[in-house]
Design a protein around this motif. Structure first.
Motif, PDB file in Angstrom:
ATOM      1  N   GLU A 211       0.846  -1.199   0.000  1.00 29.22           N
ATOM      2  CA  GLU A 211       0.000   0.000   0.000  1.00 29.22           C
ATOM      3  C   GLU A 211       0.873   1.237   0.000  1.00 29.22           C
ATOM      4  N   LEU A 212       0.461   2.227  -0.789  1.00 29.00           N
ATOM      5  CA  LEU A 212       1.180   3.499  -0.879  1.00 29.00           C
ATOM      6  C   LEU A 212       0.171   4.631  -0.727  1.00 29.00           C
ATOM      7  N   THR A 213       0.426   5.526   0.221  1.00 31.19           N
ATOM      8  CA  THR A 213      -0.474   6.660   0.452  1.00 31.19           C
ATOM      9  C   THR A 213       0.275   7.970   0.275  1.00 31.19           C
ATOM     10  N   PHE A 214      -0.273   8.834  -0.563  1.00 32.10           N
ATOM     11  CA  PHE A 214       0.220  10.202  -0.688  1.00 32.10           C
ATOM     12  C   PHE A 214      -0.623  11.097   0.219  1.00 32.10           C
ATOM     13  N   PHE A 215       0.037  11.792   1.145  1.00 36.22           N
ATOM     14  CA  PHE A 215      -0.635  12.792   1.962  1.00 36.22           C
ATOM     15  C   PHE A 215      -0.255  14.159   1.415  1.00 36.22           C
ATOM     16  N   LEU A 216      -1.199  14.814   0.757  1.00 39.12           N
ATOM     17  CA  LEU A 216      -0.977  16.130   0.172  1.00 39.12           C
ATOM     18  C   LEU A 216      -1.653  17.192   1.032  1.00 39.12           C
ATOM     19  N   ASN A 217      -1.499  18.448   0.671  1.00 40.53           N
ATOM     20  CA  ASN A 217      -2.099  19.520   1.468  1.00 40.53           C
ATOM     21  C   ASN A 217      -3.620  19.457   1.484  1.00 40.53           C
ATOM     22  N   ASP A 218      -4.204  19.016   0.367  1.00 41.31           N
ATOM     23  CA  ASP A 218      -5.668  19.048   0.268  1.00 41.31           C
ATOM     24  C   ASP A 218      -6.288  17.677   0.021  1.00 41.31           C
TER      25      ASP A 218
ATOM     26  N   PHE B 223     -13.785  15.456 -14.318  1.00 38.21           N
ATOM     27  CA  PHE B 223     -14.949  14.586 -14.126  1.00 38.21           C
ATOM     28  C   PHE B 223     -15.134  14.221 -12.652  1.00 38.21           C
ATOM     29  N   LEU B 224     -14.031  13.857 -11.969  1.00 33.37           N
ATOM     30  CA  LEU B 224     -14.189  13.404 -10.588  1.00 33.37           C
ATOM     31  C   LEU B 224     -14.452  14.556  -9.624  1.00 33.37           C
ATOM     32  N   THR B 225     -14.214  15.797 -10.077  1.00 31.87           N
ATOM     33  CA  THR B 225     -14.578  16.968  -9.263  1.00 31.87           C
ATOM     34  C   THR B 225     -15.939  17.525  -9.655  1.00 31.87           C
ATOM     35  N   ARG B 226     -16.674  16.765 -10.443  1.00 33.11           N
ATOM     36  CA  ARG B 226     -18.006  17.161 -10.921  1.00 33.11           C
ATOM     37  C   ARG B 226     -17.941  18.543 -11.585  1.00 33.11           C
ATOM     38  N   GLY B 227     -17.050  18.632 -12.559  1.00 31.50           N
ATOM     39  CA  GLY B 227     -16.919  19.884 -13.298  1.00 31.50           C
ATOM     40  C   GLY B 227     -16.267  20.987 -12.491  1.00 31.50           C
ATOM     41  N   LEU B 228     -15.297  20.612 -11.646  1.00 36.42           N
ATOM     42  CA  LEU B 228     -14.542  21.558 -10.800  1.00 36.42           C
ATOM     43  C   LEU B 228     -15.421  22.250  -9.758  1.00 36.42           C
ATOM     44  N   THR B 229     -16.544  21.630  -9.398  1.00 39.90           N
ATOM     45  CA  THR B 229     -17.440  22.211  -8.387  1.00 39.90           C
ATOM     46  C   THR B 229     -17.187  21.640  -6.993  1.00 39.90           C
ATOM     47  N   GLN B 230     -16.449  20.513  -6.907  1.00 40.14           N
ATOM     48  CA  GLN B 230     -16.133  19.907  -5.627  1.00 40.14           C
ATOM     49  C   GLN B 230     -14.669  19.475  -5.628  1.00 40.14           C
ATOM     50  N   LYS B 231     -14.133  19.296  -4.418  1.00 43.31           N
ATOM     51  CA  LYS B 231     -12.735  18.870  -4.303  1.00 43.31           C
ATOM     52  C   LYS B 231     -12.669  17.516  -3.605  1.00 43.31           C
ATOM     53  N   PRO B 232     -11.879  16.598  -4.133  1.00 41.52           N
ATOM     54  CA  PRO B 232     -11.698  15.317  -3.449  1.00 41.52           C
ATOM     55  C   PRO B 232     -10.715  15.468  -2.297  1.00 41.52           C
ATOM     56  N   TYR B 233     -11.060  14.917  -1.135  1.00 40.55           N
ATOM     57  CA  TYR B 233     -10.096  14.951  -0.043  1.00 40.55           C
ATOM     58  C   TYR B 233      -9.558  13.558   0.290  1.00 40.55           C
ATOM     59  N   GLU B 234     -10.143  12.515  -0.309  1.00 36.25           N
ATOM     60  CA  GLU B 234      -9.573  11.168  -0.224  1.00 36.25           C
ATOM     61  C   GLU B 234      -9.913  10.421  -1.514  1.00 36.25           C
ATOM     62  N   ILE B 235      -8.897   9.796  -2.097  1.00 39.84           N
ATOM     63  CA  ILE B 235      -9.080   9.000  -3.307  1.00 39.84           C
ATOM     64  C   ILE B 235      -8.497   7.616  -3.051  1.00 39.84           C
ATOM     65  N   PHE B 236      -9.302   6.581  -3.259  1.00 40.60           N
ATOM     66  CA  PHE B 236      -8.874   5.203  -3.048  1.00 40.60           C
ATOM     67  C   PHE B 236      -8.785   4.493  -4.394  1.00 40.60           C
ATOM     68  N   VAL B 237      -7.585   4.032  -4.730  1.00 43.83           N
ATOM     69  CA  VAL B 237      -7.313   3.429  -6.032  1.00 43.83           C
ATOM     70  C   VAL B 237      -6.724   2.032  -5.848  1.00 43.83           C
ATOM     71  N   PRO B 238      -7.411   0.966  -6.282  1.00 47.56           N
ATOM     72  CA  PRO B 238      -8.810   0.937  -6.708  1.00 47.56           C
ATOM     73  C   PRO B 238      -9.676   0.600  -5.500  1.00 47.56           C
ATOM     74  N   ILE B 239     -10.949   0.294  -5.729  1.00 46.62           N
ATOM     75  CA  ILE B 239     -11.770  -0.277  -4.669  1.00 46.62           C
ATOM     76  C   ILE B 239     -12.009  -1.746  -5.004  1.00 46.62           C
ATOM     77  N   PHE B 240     -12.096  -2.562  -3.952  1.00 44.60           N
ATOM     78  CA  PHE B 240     -12.261  -3.998  -4.101  1.00 44.60           C
ATOM     79  C   PHE B 240     -13.705  -4.397  -3.838  1.00 44.60           C
ATOM     80  N   GLU B 241     -14.061  -5.570  -4.299  1.00 43.29           N
ATOM     81  CA  GLU B 241     -15.460  -6.005  -4.232  1.00 43.29           C
ATOM     82  C   GLU B 241     -15.982  -6.078  -2.811  1.00 43.29           C
TER      83      GLU B 241
END
Length: 212
Positions: free
Chosen positions: A103-110, A140-158
């Motif tokens: 597992e690899l996690t990037f902790f960024l400012n946002d 696309f994942l920010t819904r047209g730059l209207t929202q910001k992601p604060y956690e992204i999980f790549v990928p998700i499992f069943e």
């Protein structure tokens, strides 16, 4: 020679507490190429392999990181292989046990980006492609730059998906690539959403708590 139970126990303990040769140089190399503070958070050991859990803390916002990555000013070593892949290969050669990243996690400012292994060496060999996918899908994942992601999980499992568009077949398929489904927490949503990378859109479904 009679069986010595105490020696057997001591030898077994040494196997599961063995040190990783070259781990400090490995972490320093990642520090340098990714302009980050890289920490070995955990390691899972078997008799013939060691799986690393890494945390990379970087003083950049996600968009800044992607911009620097796109212009070869971050995470670039002038070679075809990423700095992570090259450093892991060197580390693996220095040890008699197979070493991989679990597992690899990037902790960024946002944002934090959590990447899970899906096959041997998948994180090291696919990291650059994952970052390119995040950049390509950002609008696309920010819904047209209207929202910001604060956690992204790549990928998700069943086992994290309760139901998804009523398609039971999808629930029985483990991810074969990082370009299938991601789990994303957006700043205006209370719960995580499922993002379909191939279709560049969110799909309905329930996720277990991903940060566990």
């Amino acid at each position: 020679m009679p069986f010595n139970y105490e020696n057997f126990i001591n030898n077994s303990k040494s196997e599961y507490t063995k040190e990783i040769i070259g781990i400090d140089d490995f972490l320093k190399s990642l520090d340098f190429h990714y302009f980050s503070d890289v920490k070995l958070n955990n390691k899972h050991i078997t008799f013939n392999s060691i799986s690393l859990v890494l945390e990379i803390s970087c003083n950049l916002d996600l968009l800044e990181l992607l911009a620097h990555f796109n212009t070869d000013r971050w995470g670039y070593n002038g070679k075809e292989k990423s700095p992570l892949e090259q450093a892991l290969e060197i580390l693996d050669l220095q040890n008699k046990y197979h070493i991989d990243i679990e597992e690899l996690t990037f902790f960024l400012n946002d944002t934090s980006v959590v990447i899970k292994r899906i096959y041997d060496r998948s994180i090291a060999t696919q990291l650059n492609d994952i970052l390119k996918q995040i950049a390509f899908n950002y609008v696309f994942l920010t819904r047209g730059l209207t929202q910001k992601p604060y956690e992204i999980f790549v990928p998700i499992f069943e086992d994290t998906i309760q139901h998804m568009d009523g398609n039971e077949e999808e629930l029985n398929i483990a991810p074969k690539s990082y370009s299938e489904f991601w789990g994303i927490y957006l700043d205006k949503d209370d719960e995580a959403s499922i993002y379909d990378v191939n279709k560049n859109t969110y799909v309905s479904g329930d996720l277990e708590f991903l940060s566990e």
